[in-house]
Design an enzyme around this catalytic site. Structure first.
Site, short mmCIF file in Angstrom:
data_model
loop_
_atom_site.label_atom_id
_atom_site.label_comp_id
_atom_site.label_asym_id
_atom_site.label_seq_id
_atom_site.Cartn_x
_atom_site.Cartn_y
_atom_site.Cartn_z
N GLY A 72 0.82 -1.21 0.00
CA GLY A 72 0.00 0.00 0.00
C GLY A 72 0.85 1.26 0.00
N ALA A 204 -3.04 -5.33 0.12
CA ALA A 204 -3.77 -6.59 0.32
C ALA A 204 -3.90 -7.02 1.78
CB ALA A 204 -3.10 -7.70 -0.49
N HIS A 205 -2.89 -6.69 2.61
CA HIS A 205 -2.93 -7.26 3.96
C HIS A 205 -3.95 -6.59 4.89
CE1 HIS A 205 -0.51 -4.45 6.58
NE2 HIS A 205 -0.07 -4.04 5.42
N CYS A 329 3.12 4.96 15.71
CA CYS A 329 4.17 5.23 16.69
C CYS A 329 4.28 4.11 17.71
CB CYS A 329 3.95 6.58 17.36
SG CYS A 329 3.17 6.54 18.97
C1 PLP Z 1 -1.63 0.15 6.17
C2 PLP Z 1 -1.87 1.42 5.44
C3 PLP Z 1 -0.98 1.85 4.44
C4 PLP Z 1 0.29 1.13 4.11
O1 PLP Z 1 0.06 -0.12 3.51
P1 PLP Z 1 1.24 -1.20 3.52
O2 PLP Z 1 0.75 -2.28 2.60
O3 PLP Z 1 1.38 -1.65 4.93
O4 PLP Z 1 2.46 -0.52 3.01
C5 PLP Z 1 -1.28 3.03 3.78
N1 PLP Z 1 -2.38 3.72 4.06
C6 PLP Z 1 -3.27 3.34 5.00
C7 PLP Z 1 -4.47 4.15 5.26
C8 PLP Z 1 -3.03 2.18 5.73
O5 PLP Z 1 -3.89 1.80 6.67
#
Ligand code: PLP
Length: 385
Positions: A72, A204-205, A329
């Protein structure tokens, strides 16, 4: 760990069994490189393209408008950097407009563009719930605005923004609009036509897929410079051999989440509301953070006056509950959340935050158990006790 309750689905979710099953062949017999001409390559390429079509159906876009990425965060990086640098290159645009409640993947990327590339960064106002007013977007867009970015559903406070309305304004004014939909994907509509977005980031996670894979919708014709260069994969916008099993996993997970969505929302909403109502009733001087109505169905977040949020997390963990303070954090980093500060919470109060996020494994019994223990823990940790 069997008796440890997981209340941190906004941080990550377990991989769905069906997703894992769909991925496995692409580690083993169907291990080919999608760029290879031969039989093995074709099988892998077909898997990637089938995955792209599945995601495209859910987003109501063309398959070639989807780029698979490494997470993400990478999707947010590609959206912001790719479009900002292209806009400056093509039309000298060097102004970036962000909500002050973006995930760090967006806000820290914008700050790097300021530091290293000389862009100017301006923040949109938000109300005390973290909502962006579309009218403010219309007022602050300038001819030299390169990109606007507003988070769809906030990871810390659960607030859902009026993305469709903001998108309409951006289209009218001709400025590319990005929305981080990483938290939204499991629960909210992702139709990019209805949302009026030019860019939409997924990971995806957060919807029961594997960690380490994401996707970015890029509307056809949006000027964009790649940030990862090399081979011509992903329409030249993201070089690197595609992670076939993970891409298959992302598409399978999104399909399942999408088809389960209505049912899951119906199941989780009463649990979320039970937690919100009971926590506010049982714990004195406690506040809900984020919007009371326009919020994710699995998301409850609070601040407690006179409590150290990290100490509370540790006490909850000892009692068998995995929760979060809401921001990324970690223990030992005592700076208050920028998101809570942007909402107008005093730094001291912002340090007393707690985020409780629900998911497929959450039961009513677990919610009751949390409600039973939390008031006592908060009371014990209060600085005036
Ligand atoms: C978790 C998250 C991300 C980052 O996604 P990753 O796959 O962990 O890099 C970005 N934006 C939001 C709003 C998220 O909750």
């Amino acid at each position: 760990m069997e008796n440890h309750s997981y209340f941190d689905y906004a941080a990550t979710t377990p991989v769905d069994e069906r997703v894992l099953k769909a991925m496995v062949p692409y580690f083993r017999e169907d291990f080919g490189n999608p760029s290879s001409i031969h039989h093995h390559g074709q099988k892998a390429e077909a898997a990637v393209e089938t995955a792209r079509e599945k995601v495209a159906r859910i987003l109501n876009c063309a398959p070639e408008e989807l780029i698979f990425t490494g997470c993400g965060s990478e999707s947010d990086n590609l959206a912001l950097r790719g479009v900002a640098l292209a806009a400056r290159h093509q039309r000298g645009a060097c102004h970036i407009l962000l909500s002050p409640v973006e995930h760090h993947a967006v806000s820290h990327t914008a700050r790097k563009l300021v530091e290293i590339e000389g862009f100017e960064l301006e923040y949109l106002p938000v109300d005390r719930y973290g909502l962006v007013d579309p009218e403010a977007v219309a007022k602050l867009i300038r001819p030299e605005t390169a990109v606007v970015s507003v988070i769809y559903a906030n990871n810390e406070i659960g607030t859902i923004n009026p993305i469709g309305e903001i998108g309409k304004i951006c289209i009218e004014l001709g400025v590319p609009f990005h929305s981080d939909a990483v938290q939204a994907a499991a629960y909210l509509p992702l139709d990019v036509e209805a949302l009026h977005v030019d860019l939409l980031a997924l990971g995806a996670h957060k919807f029961y897929g594997p960690k380490g894979v994401g996707a970015l919708y890029v509307k056809k014709g949006t000027p964009m410079i790649p940030i990862l260069t090399g081979g011509g994969q992903e329409y030249g916008l993201r070089a690197g051999t595609q992670n076939v099993p993970y891409i298959v996993g992302l598409a399978t997970a999104l399909e399942i989440a999408h088809s389960n969505c209505v049912h899951e929302v119906q199941r989780l909403l009463p649990l979320r509301d039970l937690l919100i109502v009971q926590i506010l009733a049982r714990i004195p001087i406690s506040h809900l953070t984020g919007h009371p109505v326009s919020r994710l169905p699995n998301h409850a977040s609070f601040v407690f006056e006179g409590v150290d949020g990290n100490a509370l997390l540790m006490a909850l963990d000892m009692a068998g509950f995995s929760c979060s303070s809401g921001s990324a954090c970690k223990t030992g980093n005592p700076s208050p959340s920028e998101v809570l500060l942007a909402l107008g919470f005093a730094p001291d109060l912002a340090l007393g935050s707690l985020r409780v996020t629900l998911g497929r494994g959450t039961t009513l019994d677990e919610c009751h158990a949390l409600l039973h223990i939390l008031p006592e823990l908060v009371d014990r940790l209060r600085t005036w006790n």
